[in-house]
Enzyme design. Structure first.
Site, PDB file in Angstrom:
ATOM      1  N   GLN A 161      12.023 -15.652  95.189  1.00 57.97           N
ATOM      2  CA  GLN A 161      12.471 -14.478  95.934  1.00 57.97           C
ATOM      3  C   GLN A 161      13.178 -13.535  94.957  1.00 57.97           C
ATOM      4  OE1 GLN A 161      16.084 -13.953  98.387  1.00 57.97           O
ATOM      5  NE2 GLN A 161      14.683 -14.158 100.122  1.00 57.97           N
ATOM      6  N   LYS A 163      15.263 -10.288  94.258  1.00 57.54           N
ATOM      7  CA  LYS A 163      16.136  -9.346  94.952  1.00 57.54           C
ATOM      8  C   LYS A 163      15.832  -7.917  94.493  1.00 57.54           C
ATOM      9  CE  LYS A 163      18.580 -12.202  97.480  1.00 57.54           C
ATOM     10  NZ  LYS A 163      18.313 -12.241  98.945  1.00 57.54           N
ATOM     11  N   ASP A 192      12.971  -9.203  98.266  1.00 55.54           N
ATOM     12  CA  ASP A 192      13.961  -9.089  99.336  1.00 55.54           C
ATOM     13  C   ASP A 192      14.974  -8.005  98.985  1.00 55.54           C
ATOM     14  OD1 ASP A 192      15.687  -9.407 101.411  1.00 55.54           O
ATOM     15  OD2 ASP A 192      16.306 -11.457 100.910  1.00 55.54           O
ATOM     16  N   GLU A 217      10.570  -8.480 102.076  1.00 53.02           N
ATOM     17  CA  GLU A 217      11.526  -9.056 103.029  1.00 53.02           C
ATOM     18  C   GLU A 217      12.646  -8.060 103.313  1.00 53.02           C
ATOM     19  OE1 GLU A 217      12.618 -13.098 102.274  1.00 53.02           O
ATOM     20  OE2 GLU A 217      14.540 -12.913 103.285  1.00 53.02           O
ATOM     21  N   ASP A 240      14.549 -10.578 108.068  1.00 57.96           N
ATOM     22  CA  ASP A 240      15.649 -11.533 107.905  1.00 57.96           C
ATOM     23  C   ASP A 240      16.859 -11.035 108.688  1.00 57.96           C
ATOM     24  OD1 ASP A 240      17.795 -13.084 107.043  1.00 57.96           O
ATOM     25  OD2 ASP A 240      17.201 -13.148 104.953  1.00 57.96           O
ATOM     26  N   LYS A 264      18.252 -17.534 109.299  1.00 58.49           N
ATOM     27  CA  LYS A 264      19.527 -18.197 109.010  1.00 58.49           C
ATOM     28  C   LYS A 264      19.977 -18.950 110.262  1.00 58.49           C
ATOM     29  CE  LYS A 264      20.277 -15.838 105.024  1.00 58.49           C
ATOM     30  NZ  LYS A 264      18.937 -15.243 104.879  1.00 58.49           N
ATOM     31  N   TRP A 319      16.052 -23.012 102.189  1.00 55.08           N
ATOM     32  CA  TRP A 319      16.857 -22.567 101.045  1.00 55.08           C
ATOM     33  C   TRP A 319      18.217 -23.240 101.094  1.00 55.08           C
ATOM     34  CZ3 TRP A 319      21.451 -19.784 100.329  1.00 55.08           C
ATOM     35  CH2 TRP A 319      21.649 -19.281  99.037  1.00 55.08           C
TER      36      TRP A 319
HETATM   37 MG   LIG Z   1      16.591 -12.479 102.948  1.00 56.75          MG
END
Ligand SMILES: [Mg+2]
Length: 368
Positions: A161, A163, A192, A217, A240, A264, A319
């Site tokens: 992933q 950023k 993301d 993302e 997300d 999450k 994760w």
């Molecule tokens: Mg995320």
């Protein structure tokens, strides 16, 4: 079984390596640990640890304030009747989903211990063990990001992933191009932005990267902004931060806005809330991950247990933040990454962890 005491502990998780997102670098997060003591020999453990006041709406202080309201209402309830625990909590306060989620996880731990089953068994049984995980490439230069991508793939990581956001869009395009250029066959890449793009920037980024193999993302701040960008993106879109509950997840799928999710547990109601989203994703063949924002062995174990119950074809992995702080509460069974995978904790029923006596110091609050 009845809850007799709820203890709350605080623990700082010092960073072992940099972790930069579009909103802010992660500092040294303070995790909140919940110990649920019962009139049986069993004790349940829950945890929630936002990475800081950004990018989540909750933070350590707000969660502990919510626990001041929720803690007393739990006394006398049966933690193995999790629906009744939720009824007591929702009858006390409307908000506080993070604190409620951590309590929910502790109740699932207790249900497992009371029935001598692992949490993953209670959730339908593991379809994978170990469970794949993904690793974050923080915001950096194209060379730094591509170099880390190479090293992570050498270590066996199969999901990366990257950023993005919070800087010039050209820098993000260059970093994504560099990383996509070193991603090997069979490895998945996600970019993301943690809500760091405007709608216009999200479209510019995606169209500049047309032909590069990755998913985007949470590029924009809100659901509506992501939906507005969707038809102009040339990459699949994962949600997300704005996938905040089951209703939003259902709308995202039925409207065609989301091609998958980064979920999450403590945003959606712990293991109970995540189980509902897992089932919806299963029914609609939509990939999701099983994550939390930060924290130690307890929340990591919860993510791995429920993550193991998803078919591999629909799993974006579980994760855990262990690589970034390298702390364990349970040195033997605490979840860790080996070859890009995380095994289900094997320390017994429930979450499979054995918490050393006194490992969190004195409680900062106690109810009961
Ligand atoms: Mg995320």
């Amino acid at each position: 079984m009845k809850i007799t005491v709820v203890n709350v502990y605080a623990k700082t998780m010092p960073m072992a390596s940099a972790y930069n997102m579009s909103s802010a670098p992660v500092g040294d997060p303070s995790t909140t640990i919940i110990e649920i003591i019962t009139d049986s020999e069993h004790v349940g453990w829950g945890e929630i640890c936002p990475s800081g006041p950004l990018p989540q709406p909750e933070h350590a202080g707000s969660i502990r304030a919510d626990l001041e309201l929720l803690g007393p209402t739990l006394i006398g309830t049966d933690p193995t009747l999790i629906g009744e625990v939720w009824a007591a909590m929702t009858g006390t306060m409307d908000g506080g989903i993070g604190a409620k989620s951590a309590i929910d996880i502790g109740c699932w731990d207790l249900l497992g211990k009371a029935t001598n089953r692992r949490v993953c068994d209670l959730l339908g049984g593991p379809l994978m063990d170990p469970v794949p995980t993904y690793h974050v490439i923080p915001i950096g230069t194209p060379g730094e990001s591509a170099g880390l991508a190479e090293r992570l793939q050498d270590e066996g990581i199969t999901k990366l992933q990257l950023k993005a956001g919070g800087r010039r869009i050209e820098d993000d395009i260059a970093a994504a191009t560099a990383v996509a250029g070193v991603v090997r066959p069979g490895v998945d890449l996600f970019v993301d932005a943690n809500r760091g793009f405007t709608v216009e920037q999200a479209i510019q980024f995606s169209q500049a990267c047309t032909g590069l193999r990755f998913d985007m993302e949470q590029p924009c701040h809100t659901y509506d902004e992501c939906a507005a960008a969707k038809s102009s993106l040339t990459h699949p879109l994962l949600l997300d931060e704005c996938a905040k509950d089951l209703a939003t997840v259902a709308k995202s799928i039925s409207s065609g806005v989301a091609n998958g999710f980064g979920m999450k547990l403590t945003r959606v109601g712990g293991l109970s809330g995540m189980r509902a989203i897992r089932d919806l994703c299963l029914a609609t063949h939509t990939p999701t991950s099983f994550d939390d924002s930060w924290g130690g062995d307890i929340i990591a174990a919860a993510c791995v247990h429920i993550g193991s119950t998803m078919p591999a074809a629909l799993s974006r992995g579980a994760w855990i933040s262990h690589p970034y702080h390298q702390l364990h509460y349970d040195e033997v069974n605490g979840p860790r990454i080996e070859g890009g995978m995380v095994a289900i904790p094997a320390g017994g029923p429930g979450l499979g962890l054995v918490m050393p006596t006194g490992c969190f110091g004195d409680a900062i609050a106690s109810y009961g």
